[in-house]
Design a protein around this motif. Sequence first.
Motif, mmCIF file in Angstrom:
data_model
loop_
_atom_site.group_PDB
_atom_site.id
_atom_site.type_symbol
_atom_site.label_atom_id
_atom_site.label_comp_id
_atom_site.label_asym_id
_atom_site.label_seq_id
_atom_site.Cartn_x
_atom_site.Cartn_y
_atom_site.Cartn_z
ATOM 1 N N ALA A 19 0.916 -1.080 0.077
ATOM 2 C CA ALA A 19 0.181 0.211 0.177
ATOM 3 C C ALA A 19 1.023 1.179 0.209
ATOM 4 O O ALA A 19 0.601 2.329 -0.947
ATOM 5 N N LEU A 22 2.368 1.752 -3.557
ATOM 6 C CA LEU A 22 1.462 2.391 -4.486
ATOM 7 C C LEU A 22 1.253 3.951 -4.207
ATOM 8 O O LEU A 22 1.322 4.429 -5.290
ATOM 9 N N ALA A 28 -2.019 5.418 -8.092
ATOM 10 C CA ALA A 28 -3.247 5.308 -7.718
ATOM 11 C C ALA A 28 -4.066 6.226 -7.235
ATOM 12 O O ALA A 28 -3.611 7.313 -6.607
ATOM 13 N N ILE A 31 -6.783 3.729 -2.326
ATOM 14 C CA ILE A 31 -6.076 2.637 -2.115
ATOM 15 C C ILE A 31 -6.770 2.363 -0.650
ATOM 16 O O ILE A 31 -6.839 3.120 0.343
ATOM 17 N N SER A 33 -7.474 -1.021 2.304
ATOM 18 C CA SER A 33 -7.429 -2.346 2.885
ATOM 19 C C SER A 33 -8.561 -3.075 2.988
ATOM 20 O O SER A 33 -9.741 -2.498 3.148
ATOM 21 N N LEU A 40 -5.949 -5.634 -0.689
ATOM 22 C CA LEU A 40 -6.210 -4.408 -0.993
ATOM 23 C C LEU A 40 -7.128 -4.063 -2.181
ATOM 24 O O LEU A 40 -6.963 -5.127 -3.122
ATOM 25 N N VAL A 42 -7.790 -1.207 -5.045
ATOM 26 C CA VAL A 42 -7.014 0.178 -5.491
ATOM 27 C C VAL A 42 -7.860 0.642 -6.681
ATOM 28 O O VAL A 42 -7.981 -0.197 -7.748
#
Length: 81
Positions: A19, A22, A28, A31, A33, A40, A42
Motif C-alpha cells: 500500500a 503504491l 493510484a 487505496i 485495505s 487491497l 485500488v
Amino acid sequence: MVPFFVQIKCKLGQSYVVANALAEAEIASEIYSTAGQYDLLVKFYVDNDTDIGHFVNEKVQVLPGIQDTLTIITFKAFGAS
C-alpha cells in the motif's frame, strides 16, 4: 480518463508495504485495505489510449510483496453527476 480497479493479494505481512509503495509511486487514485480473499482494493485512472493490461503488468504487478491481482474494468458509475 478511464477508471478501473485492481484487487491485490499480498504476500503474508506485506499489505502495508505494498500500500505504501503504491502511494509513493503516485499511480493510484484510492487505496483501501479489505477483508477476504484479497488484501487491497485500488482504484486507478489512466488516459483513454493507455492499455490497462500493460499498465497493470508494468506498474502494479512489479511492486515487491504482491502475490496476485484481479483487474476489474467498470462500465458506468451510477449516481455520479
